[in-house]
Scaffold this motif. Structure first.
Motif, PDB file in Angstrom:
ATOM      1  N   ASP A  80      25.508 -12.754  16.529  1.00 10.50           N
ATOM      2  CA  ASP A  80      25.507 -11.314  16.261  1.00 10.50           C
ATOM      3  C   ASP A  80      25.177 -11.017  14.809  1.00 10.50           C
ATOM      4  O   ASP A  80      25.479 -11.805  13.899  1.00 10.50           O
ATOM      5  CB  ASP A  80      26.874 -10.710  16.594  1.00 10.50           C
ATOM      6  CG  ASP A  80      27.066 -10.492  18.077  1.00 10.50           C
ATOM      7  OD1 ASP A  80      26.248  -9.763  18.669  1.00 10.50           O
ATOM      8  OD2 ASP A  80      28.020 -11.045  18.652  1.00 10.50           O
ATOM      9  N   ASN A 134      17.356  -1.403  12.032  1.00 13.08           N
ATOM     10  CA  ASN A 134      16.112  -1.863  12.648  1.00 13.08           C
ATOM     11  C   ASN A 134      15.679  -3.235  12.124  1.00 13.08           C
ATOM     12  O   ASN A 134      15.421  -4.164  12.896  1.00 13.08           O
ATOM     13  CB  ASN A 134      15.019  -0.828  12.414  1.00 13.08           C
ATOM     14  CG  ASN A 134      13.641  -1.322  12.806  1.00 13.08           C
ATOM     15  OD1 ASN A 134      12.760  -1.452  11.956  1.00 13.08           O
ATOM     16  ND2 ASN A 134      13.436  -1.603  14.073  1.00 13.08           N
ATOM     17  N   GLN A 135      15.645  -3.380  10.814  1.00 14.85           N
ATOM     18  CA  GLN A 135      15.089  -4.589  10.209  1.00 14.85           C
ATOM     19  C   GLN A 135      15.963  -5.821  10.449  1.00 14.85           C
ATOM     20  O   GLN A 135      15.447  -6.934  10.619  1.00 14.85           O
ATOM     21  CB  GLN A 135      14.891  -4.381   8.706  1.00 14.85           C
ATOM     22  CG  GLN A 135      13.801  -3.373   8.367  1.00 14.85           C
ATOM     23  CD  GLN A 135      12.436  -3.836   8.859  1.00 14.85           C
ATOM     24  OE1 GLN A 135      12.085  -5.009   8.739  1.00 14.85           O
ATOM     25  NE2 GLN A 135      11.666  -2.911   9.423  1.00 14.85           N
ATOM     26  N   ASN A 192      18.048  -6.142  13.011  1.00 16.01           N
ATOM     27  CA  ASN A 192      18.388  -6.248  14.436  1.00 16.01           C
ATOM     28  C   ASN A 192      19.897  -6.247  14.648  1.00 16.01           C
ATOM     29  O   ASN A 192      20.472  -7.128  15.307  1.00 16.01           O
ATOM     30  CB  ASN A 192      17.784  -7.519  15.044  1.00 16.01           C
ATOM     31  CG  ASN A 192      16.265  -7.511  14.997  1.00 16.01           C
ATOM     32  OD1 ASN A 192      15.644  -6.505  15.316  1.00 16.01           O
ATOM     33  ND2 ASN A 192      15.683  -8.629  14.586  1.00 16.01           N
ATOM     34  N   SER A 218      23.325  -5.886  16.107  1.00 13.78           N
ATOM     35  CA  SER A 218      23.753  -5.883  17.510  1.00 13.78           C
ATOM     36  C   SER A 218      25.123  -5.249  17.701  1.00 13.78           C
ATOM     37  O   SER A 218      25.437  -4.748  18.779  1.00 13.78           O
ATOM     38  CB  SER A 218      23.764  -7.315  18.059  1.00 13.78           C
ATOM     39  OG  SER A 218      24.576  -8.158  17.252  1.00 13.78           O
ATOM     40  N   LYS A 266      15.205   0.647  21.521  1.00 13.65           N
ATOM     41  CA  LYS A 266      13.923   0.005  21.194  1.00 13.65           C
ATOM     42  C   LYS A 266      13.980  -0.482  19.752  1.00 13.65           C
ATOM     43  O   LYS A 266      14.366  -1.616  19.478  1.00 13.65           O
ATOM     44  CB  LYS A 266      12.772   0.983  21.422  1.00 13.65           C
ATOM     45  CG  LYS A 266      12.570   1.338  22.894  1.00 13.65           C
ATOM     46  CD  LYS A 266      11.381   2.259  23.088  1.00 13.65           C
ATOM     47  CE  LYS A 266      11.183   2.595  24.568  1.00 13.65           C
ATOM     48  NZ  LYS A 266      10.033   3.515  24.781  1.00 13.65           N
ATOM     49  N   GLU A 267      13.595   0.372  18.813  1.00 14.77           N
ATOM     50  CA  GLU A 267      13.621  -0.053  17.408  1.00 14.77           C
ATOM     51  C   GLU A 267      15.054  -0.318  16.923  1.00 14.77           C
ATOM     52  O   GLU A 267      15.282  -1.190  16.074  1.00 14.77           O
ATOM     53  CB  GLU A 267      12.966   0.998  16.509  1.00 14.77           C
ATOM     54  CG  GLU A 267      11.466   1.139  16.697  1.00 14.77           C
ATOM     55  CD  GLU A 267      11.112   2.125  17.794  1.00 14.77           C
ATOM     56  OE1 GLU A 267       9.918   2.404  17.963  1.00 14.77           O
ATOM     57  OE2 GLU A 267      12.048   2.628  18.475  1.00 14.77           O
ATOM     58  N   VAL A 268      15.999   0.465  17.423  1.00 13.07           N
ATOM     59  CA  VAL A 268      17.417   0.245  17.103  1.00 13.07           C
ATOM     60  C   VAL A 268      18.110  -0.124  18.409  1.00 13.07           C
ATOM     61  O   VAL A 268      18.215   0.693  19.313  1.00 13.07           O
ATOM     62  CB  VAL A 268      18.058   1.499  16.483  1.00 13.07           C
ATOM     63  CG1 VAL A 268      19.546   1.277  16.248  1.00 13.07           C
ATOM     64  CG2 VAL A 268      17.348   1.868  15.176  1.00 13.07           C
ATOM     65  N   ASN A 269      18.571  -1.380  18.492  1.00 10.87           N
ATOM     66  CA  ASN A 269      19.064  -1.888  19.778  1.00 10.87           C
ATOM     67  C   ASN A 269      20.464  -2.471  19.605  1.00 10.87           C
ATOM     68  O   ASN A 269      20.657  -3.687  19.581  1.00 10.87           O
ATOM     69  CB  ASN A 269      18.105  -2.934  20.334  1.00 10.87           C
ATOM     70  CG  ASN A 269      18.401  -3.271  21.779  1.00 10.87           C
ATOM     71  OD1 ASN A 269      19.073  -2.521  22.473  1.00 10.87           O
ATOM     72  ND2 ASN A 269      17.917  -4.409  22.220  1.00 10.87           N
TER      73      ASN A 269
END
Length: 454
Positions: A157, A206-207, A209, A211, A236-239
């Motif tokens: 994570d 975003n950059q 990732n 979680s 999508k971009e923020v997941n």
């Protein structure tokens, strides 16, 4: 210049060896060898643990804290021991007013061993101080394990912590938890400060990732708005796969809305700067699953008498694994009740159901209401956005709302008024405004007219 001879060698290892809670560590080691954790202990075994932990703590503060020793003696103790768990009500309460502005009252170690200080915001007066040793920061909280509470969390994570890092404990507490226990990467996002504007925070989500995102309910709403304004999409971009919310009370309907927006699992966190993490909730009907290995939670009535499971009263917390500043029978000012886990629950941790704070309610035409309950009723209308204000004047309520879906204003006004009355007998006025001011600090939904310049 600092010379090497002035640096304390092997400070972490040395503190671990001197931990007062080594007997409790050994207790849990034997539990773990049996293939169990605090989550699966029987009520009898858990009460035996409480007795051992409480008596160890009482003996410790008797020897190391003048304030606690004096209060215990005044309460009739001749030795720092209780013989039955029910005797906990002989231990005096710790009140907020005793602590405000008093930095050293609970200090129970030599100041040279303190490695972290925290204090509350003090928005209602002087702050309450807390301090931690290295043991408290990295060892004691990790003695009990909670496999079902953190199921799925791992070193894979990336954890974004969008909480204030200034003064308070929660941000750094979660920071240490995920780095030290799980070995996860942590992004210290902060919460809207000079170095953490919304757009920069969204870029980091975003950059890197991210979680798991840990923040407040209102800031999760702000971030969702910012993501949309930047032309990005959640999922999508923020997941984010898990949202952990703390620092503000909010209604079940608010959580439902956030689940729709973020499309992920949501866990609510109950804790404080004073006592650390107390409980985790992922289903409002089930309540908060209490970290029974770290804290002992009681419910008492207005006179301080203990209440049975299911009875509503003030929440009282004892920190079982803190050596620098133990909080023993601390009256939180929060209202709630305890229940045993339902049959078929994934663990045997007690369940704590919150019902607001003492003094947080207000009168509308002579009837007492909770702002959390009003929020729940209000957000049942899908045309009402997540930003609103309850404005009170002379027991008259005006609800200020936005109109994010652009419906007919007269129709929306009447809808809200009818629904509030039908749902809870709430008589109110409704005012539609272009935009409610966004708050980066702890959101305040209730405003009194004399405070609003209206």
């Amino acid at each position: 210049m600092i010379h090497s001879s002035e640096i304390r060698p092997n400070v972490f290892e040395e503190d671990l060896e001197t931990s007062i809670f080594t007997p409790l560590k050994l207790f849990f080691e034997s539990v773990h060898k049996r293939g169990q954790t605090i989550e699966s202990l029987s009520r009898e075994d858990k009460e035996a643990y409480y007795m051992q932990a409480l008596n160890l703590l009482l003996e410790y503060v008797w020897e190391h804290n003048e304030y606690y020793r004096k209060r215990l003696i005044e309460s009739g103790f001749t030795t720092p021991t209780i013989n039955h768990l029910a005797d906990i009500d002989k231990i005096p309460f710790l009140e907020k007013d005793q602590l405000k502005g008093n930095r050293d009252l609970l200090l129970s170690v030599d100041r040279s061993r303190i490695t972290q200080y925290h204090l509350t915001s003090g928005t209602t007066g002087k702050p309450i101080y807390n301090a931690l040793t290295l043991n408290d920061q990295y060892f004691h909280d990790a003695i009990p394990s909670y496999p079902t509470l953190y199921e799925g969390d791992s070193s894979n994570d990336v954890v974004g912590i969008a909480l204030p890092y200034e003064f308070a404990q929660p941000a750094l507490g979660f920071h240490r938890l995920y780095q030290f226990i799980f070995g996860a990467a942590v992004v210290s996002l902060g919460k809207g400060g000079y170095m953490a504007p919304l757009d920069k925070t969204v870029e980091a989500l975003n950059q890197f990732n991210v979680s798991i995102l840990i923040t407040t309910p209102s800031y999760a709403t702000l971030l969702a708005e910012q993501i949309e304004s930047m032309g990005l999409s959640i999922g999508k971009e923020v997941n984010v796969r898990k949202l952990m919310l703390t620092g503000e009370g909010c209604s079940p309907q608010f959580i439902t809305r956030l689940k729709e927006i973020w499309n992920c699992e949501i866990h609510q966190i109950y804790g404080s700067t004073e006592c650390g993490l107390v409980g985790i909730q992922d289903n409002v009907e089930d309540g908060y699953q209490v970290l029974d290995g770290n804290v002992l939670v009681e419910i008492v009535d207005e006179k301080g008498s203990p209440l049975e499971n299911g009875e509503l009263g003030e929440i009282v917390i004892t920190t079982l694994l803190r050596e620098a500043m133990p909080f023993i029978r601390y009256k939180t000012g929060d209202i709630g009740f305890l229940k045993e886990p339902a049959e078929g629950s994934p663990n045997e941790l007690k369940r704590l159901h919150l019902r607001g704070r003492i003094g947080s309610t207000f009168l509308i035409e002579g009837i007492e209401y909770s702002p959390i309950l009003l929020e729940h009723f209000l957000l049942m209308n899908p045309d009402v956005g997540l930003w609103f204000r309850f404005v009170i004047h002379d027991e008259e309520l005006t609800i200020e709302i936005e109109n994010p879906n652009g419906v007919d204003e007269d129709e929306l006004t009447e809808q809200v008024k009818r629904h509030m009355y039908a749902a809870g007998g709430v008589v109110c006025n409704v005012s539609i405004v272009e935009k409610i001011k966004r708050e980066y600090s702890k959101v305040n939904r209730v405003h009194y007219k004399e405070e609003t310049n209206q």
